[in-house]
Design a protein around this motif. Sequence first.
Motif, PDB file in Angstrom:
ATOM      1  N   LEU A 178      -0.815   8.891  -3.536  1.00  0.00           N
ATOM      2  CA  LEU A 178      -0.708   8.524  -2.835  1.00  0.00           C
ATOM      3  C   LEU A 178      -0.946   7.342  -1.820  1.00  0.00           C
ATOM      4  CD1 LEU A 178      -0.713  12.387  -1.037  1.00  0.00           C
ATOM      5  CD2 LEU A 178       1.558  11.054  -1.047  1.00  0.00           C
ATOM      6  N   ASP A 179      -2.191   7.308  -2.540  1.00  0.00           N
ATOM      7  CA  ASP A 179      -2.716   5.381  -2.127  1.00  0.00           C
ATOM      8  C   ASP A 179      -1.741   4.719  -3.018  1.00  0.00           C
ATOM      9  OD1 ASP A 179      -4.851   5.824  -0.506  1.00  0.00           O
ATOM     10  OD2 ASP A 179      -6.168   6.313  -2.215  1.00  0.00           O
ATOM     11  N   HIS A 180      -0.753   5.164  -3.915  1.00  0.00           N
ATOM     12  CA  HIS A 180      -0.415   3.690  -4.733  1.00  0.00           C
ATOM     13  C   HIS A 180       1.062   3.868  -3.394  1.00  0.00           C
ATOM     14  CE1 HIS A 180      -2.739   4.673  -8.071  1.00  0.00           C
ATOM     15  NE2 HIS A 180      -2.298   4.059  -9.618  1.00  0.00           N
ATOM     16  N   ALA A 181       0.907   4.227  -3.273  1.00  0.00           N
ATOM     17  CA  ALA A 181       1.935   4.138  -2.122  1.00  0.00           C
ATOM     18  C   ALA A 181       1.446   3.716  -0.974  1.00  0.00           C
ATOM     19  CB  ALA A 181       3.154   5.802  -1.356  1.00  0.00           C
ATOM     20  N   LEU A 182       1.087   3.155  -0.405  1.00  0.00           N
ATOM     21  CA  LEU A 182       0.302   2.825   0.560  1.00  0.00           C
ATOM     22  C   LEU A 182      -0.565   1.343   0.526  1.00  0.00           C
ATOM     23  CD1 LEU A 182      -1.818   5.491   1.865  1.00  0.00           C
ATOM     24  CD2 LEU A 182       0.082   4.407   3.135  1.00  0.00           C
ATOM     25  N   ILE A 183      -0.397   1.161  -1.001  1.00  0.00           N
ATOM     26  CA  ILE A 183      -0.557   0.030  -1.766  1.00  0.00           C
ATOM     27  C   ILE A 183       0.667  -0.773  -1.964  1.00  0.00           C
ATOM     28  CG2 ILE A 183      -2.155  -1.331  -3.476  1.00  0.00           C
ATOM     29  CD1 ILE A 183      -4.287   1.089  -3.417  1.00  0.00           C
ATOM     30  N   ILE A 184       1.597  -0.327  -2.691  1.00  0.00           N
ATOM     31  CA  ILE A 184       2.521  -0.795  -3.215  1.00  0.00           C
ATOM     32  C   ILE A 184       3.784  -1.040  -2.428  1.00  0.00           C
ATOM     33  CG2 ILE A 184       4.209  -1.187  -5.267  1.00  0.00           C
ATOM     34  CD1 ILE A 184       1.259  -1.335  -6.094  1.00  0.00           C
ATOM     35  N   THR A 185       3.869  -0.314  -1.661  1.00  0.00           N
ATOM     36  CA  THR A 185       4.923   0.165  -0.431  1.00  0.00           C
ATOM     37  C   THR A 185       4.852  -0.369   0.801  1.00  0.00           C
ATOM     38  OG1 THR A 185       5.656   1.981  -0.753  1.00  0.00           O
ATOM     39  CG2 THR A 185       6.244   1.141  -2.533  1.00  0.00           C
ATOM     40  N   GLY A 186       3.719  -0.520   1.191  1.00  0.00           N
ATOM     41  CA  GLY A 186       2.797   0.163   2.157  1.00  0.00           C
ATOM     42  C   GLY A 186       3.775   1.167   3.133  1.00  0.00           C
ATOM     43  N   ALA A 187       4.303   2.352   1.838  1.00  0.00           N
ATOM     44  CA  ALA A 187       4.570   4.452   2.478  1.00  0.00           C
ATOM     45  C   ALA A 187       5.913   3.437   3.229  1.00  0.00           C
ATOM     46  CB  ALA A 187       3.168   4.921   2.932  1.00  0.00           C
ATOM     47  N   TYR A 188       7.066   3.277   3.041  1.00  0.00           N
ATOM     48  CA  TYR A 188       8.035   2.241   3.469  1.00  0.00           C
ATOM     49  C   TYR A 188       8.701   4.107   4.273  1.00  0.00           C
ATOM     50  CZ  TYR A 188      11.518  -0.408   4.103  1.00  0.00           C
ATOM     51  OH  TYR A 188      13.393  -1.187   5.224  1.00  0.00           O
ATOM     52  N   GLY A 189       8.597   4.016   5.091  1.00  0.00           N
ATOM     53  CA  GLY A 189       9.628   4.487   5.805  1.00  0.00           C
ATOM     54  C   GLY A 189       8.481   6.233   6.275  1.00  0.00           C
ATOM     55  N   ARG A 190       7.113   5.534   5.716  1.00  0.00           N
ATOM     56  CA  ARG A 190       6.639   7.356   5.236  1.00  0.00           C
ATOM     57  C   ARG A 190       5.034   7.517   5.813  1.00  0.00           C
ATOM     58  NH1 ARG A 190      11.485  10.626   4.568  1.00  0.00           N
ATOM     59  NH2 ARG A 190      12.409  10.699   2.725  1.00  0.00           N
ATOM     60  N   LEU A 191       4.967   6.182   6.565  1.00  0.00           N
ATOM     61  CA  LEU A 191       3.352   5.981   6.772  1.00  0.00           C
ATOM     62  C   LEU A 191       2.630   6.859   6.939  1.00  0.00           C
ATOM     63  CD1 LEU A 191       1.413   3.428   6.524  1.00  0.00           C
ATOM     64  CD2 LEU A 191       1.795   3.071   8.976  1.00  0.00           C
ATOM     65  N   TYR A 192       3.766   7.682   8.685  1.00  0.00           N
ATOM     66  CA  TYR A 192       2.459   8.896   9.174  1.00  0.00           C
ATOM     67  C   TYR A 192       2.839   9.887   8.342  1.00  0.00           C
ATOM     68  CZ  TYR A 192       2.346   5.082  12.765  1.00  0.00           C
ATOM     69  OH  TYR A 192       2.345   4.610  13.673  1.00  0.00           O
ATOM     70  N   LEU A 193       3.967  10.458   7.485  1.00  0.00           N
ATOM     71  CA  LEU A 193       3.626  11.395   7.268  1.00  0.00           C
ATOM     72  C   LEU A 193       2.349  10.900   5.157  1.00  0.00           C
ATOM     73  CD1 LEU A 193       4.939  14.096   5.798  1.00  0.00           C
ATOM     74  CD2 LEU A 193       6.522  12.801   4.431  1.00  0.00           C
ATOM     75  N   VAL A 194       2.324  10.015   4.972  1.00  0.00           N
ATOM     76  CA  VAL A 194       1.632  10.223   4.449  1.00  0.00           C
ATOM     77  C   VAL A 194       0.078  10.464   4.348  1.00  0.00           C
ATOM     78  CG1 VAL A 194       0.032   8.113   1.547  1.00  0.00           C
ATOM     79  CG2 VAL A 194       3.206   9.091   2.059  1.00  0.00           C
ATOM     80  N   TRP A 195      -0.489   9.185   5.879  1.00  0.00           N
ATOM     81  CA  TRP A 195      -1.790   9.543   6.305  1.00  0.00           C
ATOM     82  C   TRP A 195      -1.844  10.845   6.158  1.00  0.00           C
ATOM     83  CZ3 TRP A 195      -1.307   5.667  10.204  1.00  0.00           C
ATOM     84  CH2 TRP A 195      -1.791   3.454  10.373  1.00  0.00           C
ATOM     85  N   ASP A 196      -0.602  12.124   6.746  1.00  0.00           N
ATOM     86  CA  ASP A 196      -1.409  13.514   7.000  1.00  0.00           C
ATOM     87  C   ASP A 196      -1.412  13.802   5.985  1.00  0.00           C
ATOM     88  OD1 ASP A 196      -1.124  15.302   8.817  1.00  0.00           O
ATOM     89  OD2 ASP A 196       1.117  16.089   7.971  1.00  0.00           O
TER      90      ASP A 196
END
Length: 419
Positions: free
Chosen positions: A99-117
């Motif tokens: 999940l950190d990869h999503a935050l780092i590579i794409t900024g968790a595009y469109g799903r930021l709060y979901l990934v944090w949760d």
Amino acid sequence: MQWERAIPLSLAEELKSFGSEKVHKSVLYNAAADIAEGRNVEEWCEQLLKLINESHQNMRDSVSATQLTYWREIYTDCCILRGIAQFNLARVFEAIATLDHALIITGAYGRLYLVWDIIRKMQSKVPCGSAPNYLVQRDSREVAFRPTCAQNIIPEIPPPSFLSFQFEFSQTPFILRKYASDWPALRDRPWRSAAYLRSISGPGRVVPVEIGRDYRDQSWSQELMDWDRFLSTLNFDDQPASESPKDTFYLAQYDLTRQFPSLLEDIIVPDYVYSSLVSRDFPSYRQPLNDESMLFNTWLGPKDTVSPAHTDPYFNFYVQVVGHKSVWLAPPSVSTYMRPVPLLFDPERPTNSDDLSNTSRVDVFADLSHLENLPEFMQNVVPVSMNAVLAPGDVLFFPPGWWHAMRSETTSFSFSIWF
């Protein structure tokens, strides 16, 4: 319904609407449906990893904003589903790193709060030790001034009024000594404490780290590294470095608040950032295009890490939070004499004649005797350049287009606001 089933089902319902013409989203739909029901979880871990790698490559090769957006969405959803699959297989730390990869590579595009949760939900399953004591004494050590190739000192001024900043002081650099000393990051939420930084991240995190003292070097590289390991290589007030890597590790120009959003509670954005400015010396200046019209960046590394002389396209409030840092500045008018670096050695990005066009080859921290073979630099840059050492709580302001270089004199944690 448990979250590890509810979230894949919700994604499957969303992805169903794309139909079979979106091949990759059809794959994601099947993965989401199976993972929700606990079917073929191990196999989906492998298949989703292949799609993650494919989408990462396609992001780099995208020739339009539409293509880039599509592949960022695919990458993010792959990481979410693969992370949940890994969690279901009791591979919790691997899941958090995915999940950190999503935050780092794409900024968790469109799903930021979901990934944090999801990360918070996963971390809640990891046993916690006793609460750390991270209230440590402030760093009051003095640091010896190491001169740079500058003949002037960056002006220090009292905090100007909002209007005087906007109309009088916003076109040249200045330092506000101790202006940020009341930030929580310097007081009861101390970034100078390794225990505190571990407490706000939680277990299992990874961060993008530069390997090498200077990104102009051919040997320079980047790596996604365990956050806890990275912190162990640094001297903090409550921790001596427990690892001495042969290469320098540096977390540089990275928005760490994107991964650890509670860091936003530790800063106070200066009111000056909300002023309406134009740049007299940098006509191409435009505000950042995000919703906030500002960008955050962090720099964390050991003594002697260097950001070579370069320019940025934004106004900058640069806050020294931990340790001391030497700063060198020169106006945009000297660009002709800075000899930009033509190429960047980085296997993750194509090399072309425009790479690092904003970065100089000149080592501005070298002794003047080493610069005698650059007579134009000595004649035209040195007389107008400025330097200073920033201490904890100091804030440096400079406009877009100004050449600037930084060198850490101790373990250093800096925070910048581009606007």
